[in-house]
Scaffold this motif. Structure first.
Motif, PDB file in Angstrom:
ATOM      1  N   MET A 199      62.601  26.029  -4.753  1.00 38.31           N
ATOM      2  CA  MET A 199      63.506  25.792  -5.884  1.00 38.31           C
ATOM      3  C   MET A 199      64.159  24.410  -5.779  1.00 38.31           C
ATOM      4  N   ASN A 200      63.482  23.483  -5.115  1.00 39.83           N
ATOM      5  CA  ASN A 200      64.003  22.114  -5.114  1.00 39.83           C
ATOM      6  C   ASN A 200      62.861  21.129  -5.359  1.00 39.83           C
ATOM      7  N   ASN A 201      63.201  19.865  -5.412  1.00 42.85           N
ATOM      8  CA  ASN A 201      62.186  18.860  -5.776  1.00 42.85           C
ATOM      9  C   ASN A 201      61.868  17.924  -4.621  1.00 42.85           C
ATOM     10  N   GLY A 202      62.087  18.402  -3.396  1.00 43.91           N
ATOM     11  CA  GLY A 202      61.837  17.559  -2.224  1.00 43.91           C
ATOM     12  C   GLY A 202      60.637  18.042  -1.439  1.00 43.91           C
ATOM     13  N   ALA A 203      60.107  17.171  -0.592  1.00 44.17           N
ATOM     14  CA  ALA A 203      59.009  17.535   0.292  1.00 44.17           C
ATOM     15  C   ALA A 203      59.036  16.618   1.508  1.00 44.17           C
ATOM     16  N   VAL A 204      58.490  17.133   2.604  1.00 50.69           N
ATOM     17  CA  VAL A 204      58.425  16.343   3.836  1.00 50.69           C
ATOM     18  C   VAL A 204      56.963  16.342   4.297  1.00 50.69           C
ATOM     19  N   ILE A 205      56.388  15.147   4.412  1.00 52.70           N
ATOM     20  CA  ILE A 205      54.956  15.020   4.703  1.00 52.70           C
ATOM     21  C   ILE A 205      54.773  14.188   5.974  1.00 52.70           C
ATOM     22  N   THR A 206      53.765  14.586   6.756  1.00 54.39           N
ATOM     23  CA  THR A 206      53.508  13.913   8.031  1.00 54.39           C
ATOM     24  C   THR A 206      52.200  13.123   7.948  1.00 54.39           C
ATOM     25  N   ARG A 207      52.235  11.900   8.467  1.00 49.17           N
ATOM     26  CA  ARG A 207      50.968  11.173   8.636  1.00 49.17           C
ATOM     27  C   ARG A 207      50.692  11.133  10.129  1.00 49.17           C
ATOM     28  N   ARG A 208      49.721  11.941  10.549  1.00 44.00           N
ATOM     29  CA  ARG A 208      49.502  12.122  11.986  1.00 44.00           C
ATOM     30  C   ARG A 208      49.073  10.824  12.651  1.00 44.00           C
ATOM     31  N   ALA A 209      48.242  10.056  11.970  1.00 43.99           N
ATOM     32  CA  ALA A 209      47.693   8.845  12.577  1.00 43.99           C
ATOM     33  C   ALA A 209      48.785   7.866  12.993  1.00 43.99           C
ATOM     34  N   SER A 210      49.910   7.878  12.308  1.00 46.54           N
ATOM     35  CA  SER A 210      50.942   6.872  12.614  1.00 46.54           C
ATOM     36  C   SER A 210      52.268   7.500  13.047  1.00 46.54           C
ATOM     37  N   ASN A 211      52.281   8.815  13.340  1.00 44.04           N
ATOM     38  CA  ASN A 211      53.517   9.491  13.772  1.00 44.04           C
ATOM     39  C   ASN A 211      54.675   9.297  12.802  1.00 44.04           C
ATOM     40  N   ASP A 212      54.407   9.487  11.532  1.00 39.67           N
ATOM     41  CA  ASP A 212      55.473   9.394  10.531  1.00 39.67           C
ATOM     42  C   ASP A 212      55.671  10.762   9.889  1.00 39.67           C
TER      43      ASP A 212
END
Ligand code: NZQ
Ligand code: ZN
Length: 384
Positions: free
Chosen positions: A143-156
């Motif tokens: 019920m919100n408009n946020g997301a958290v995404i990981t880029r494994r190759a660069s540890n972000d």
């Protein structure tokens, strides 16, 4: 109270059996892509139930979205969706699947490198419509408009949000949470708890309703979190937890008040560097964070001590000490350890965590935008 704009367009379909009502929420003739995780929804029968509700639609599937969803995996879904001209996404799972689906929704029409949406805050001018069927109460992503995404190759591990990324609807069926492993139940309680403290444990701003909503949600987690572990099929308990986790991060308690979010930012680096579950990182960071910032958060910590933990006697410092200790004990009582050492992380790991924060621009965090890298280092040290 601070000025604010409140907007939340997500339609909630709450209760047992509500998956059957899905079809009405999706435009007729839509080409639907069901996105999901590592297979829990196959085992529990939820996927079959969703597919049966979607019998009138052209349906595709994208499995394999992992906890802490990765850009690498999500881009495969973007390719599939572009190829098959998907015009509606349906996320079935926990926060990782829903977050991942938000990224897919934004990336499908994006011209250029979609990672820029996270790394360079590139503007999004459209997104594919999507809904969700929630199976794990925790993140509020339903019920919100946020997301958290990981880029494994660069540890972000980076967060983004956009007004186009509210789910059109979310189905919240508490019976779908009966199958959760104890670790995920506990994670959900801790994550929702810390979402509330990020918006509540700051400084007073004459926001009585936000404070009392936040306190009601915290008390419900303390009451029903342990019960969900003891009685996994107690519908009333699961229903209360599910709605609490949603309300903890759907904007309601965070408007008009200062927001912190430093605990989350320090936590993200622990996940990306050491693989801790999101909630495990919060259980480690929050007690140390409250200790390190007890002076700036004094008034709200005293309110929290009294209204949540019933601490009314003793001097103010003792009450704050006890409130922090009770918070730690609550997490530990759910079997979520609260020290870095419990996860095999030593003090030698701290400089790299601080470098990560610096690289990600996390240099002025918190409700006063004054929580710097040296403060972060101290918090990690206190959490050792
Ligand atoms: O992948 P499957 O096989 O489905 O198994 C999942 C996964 O292994 C399992 N699971 C989910 N529902 C189940 C179930 N197992 C049995 N029965 C069920 N009903 O649980 C495991 C964890 O799932 P995940 O989705 O990763 O957990 P959660 O909901 O805690 O999501 C964590 C992610 O959300 C982000 C976190 O950073 C993390 O990446 N967050 C998103 C936020 C937001 N969008 O607002 C805010 C949060 O602060 C958080 O950062
Ligand atoms: Zn969280």
């Amino acid at each position: 109270m601070q000025n604010f704009t409140f907007y939340n367009p997500t339609r909630i379909l709450f209760g047992s059996g509500r998956i059957a009502d899905l079809a009405r929420e999706i435009p007729a003739k839509a080409r639907v892509l069901i996105t999901y995780g590592g297979g829990s929804i196959v085992k529990t029968g939820t996927l079959a139930e969703v597919k049966s509700a979607l019998s009138g639609f052209t349906v595709f599937e994208f499995p394999g979205i992992e906890p802490n969803p990765s850009y690498e995996t999500l881009m495969q879904a973007v390719e599939l969706a572009r190829r098959e001209r998907i015009d509606f996404l349906l996320a079935v799972g926990g926060g990782s699947v829903i977050d991942g689906t938000k990224f897919i929704a934004a990336a499908i029409p994006f011209v250029g490198e979609p990672w820029d949406i996270l790394a360079k805050r590139a503007k999004i001018s459209s997104a594919v419509a999507f809904g969700s069927v929630l199976t794990l109460p925790a993140t509020g992503s339903e019920m919100n408009n946020g997301a958290v995404i990981t880029r494994r190759a660069s540890n972000d591990k980076l967060a983004f949000s956009n007004a186009l990324l509210f789910p059109r609807f979310s189905v919240l069926d508490p019976t779908k949470t009966f199958t959760l492993p104890p670790r995920q139940v506990a994670n959900g309680v801790v994550d929702a708890f810390v979402h509330i403290t990020e918006q509540y444990l700051t400084y007073p701003s004459d926001a009585k309703v936000q404070d009392r909503f936040a306190e009601g949600l915290l008390l419900t987690l303390i009451e029903d979190g342990p019960k969900a572990l003891q009685e996994p099929e107690n519908y009333a308990v699961r229903a209360n937890l599910m709605w609490t986790a949603t309300l903890a991060l759907n904007g309601l308690i965070g408007v008009g008040v200062p927001n912190d979010w430093a605990t989350h930012m320090l936590g993200h680096e622990l996940t990306v560097m050491h693989g801790l579950d999101h909630a495990q990182t919060l259980a480690v960071v929050l007690p140390a964070m409250l200790q390190q910032r007890r002076a700036e958060k004094r008034d709200k910590l005293l309110q929290y001590a009294e209204r949540i933990w019933g601490l009314r006697t003793g001097d103010e410092n003792e009450r704050i000490d006890q409130a922090i200790e009770r918070t730690r004990q609550f997490f530990e009582s759910l079997a979520v350890p609260t020290r870095l050492a419990d996860y095999g992380i030593s003090r030698e790991a701290i400089p790299v965590l601080v470098e990560q924060l610096q690289r990600h621009g996390m240099v002025a965090l918190g409700e006063h935008a004054s929580f710097g890298l040296d403060d972060s280092r101290q918090v990690y040290e206190l959490a050792a």
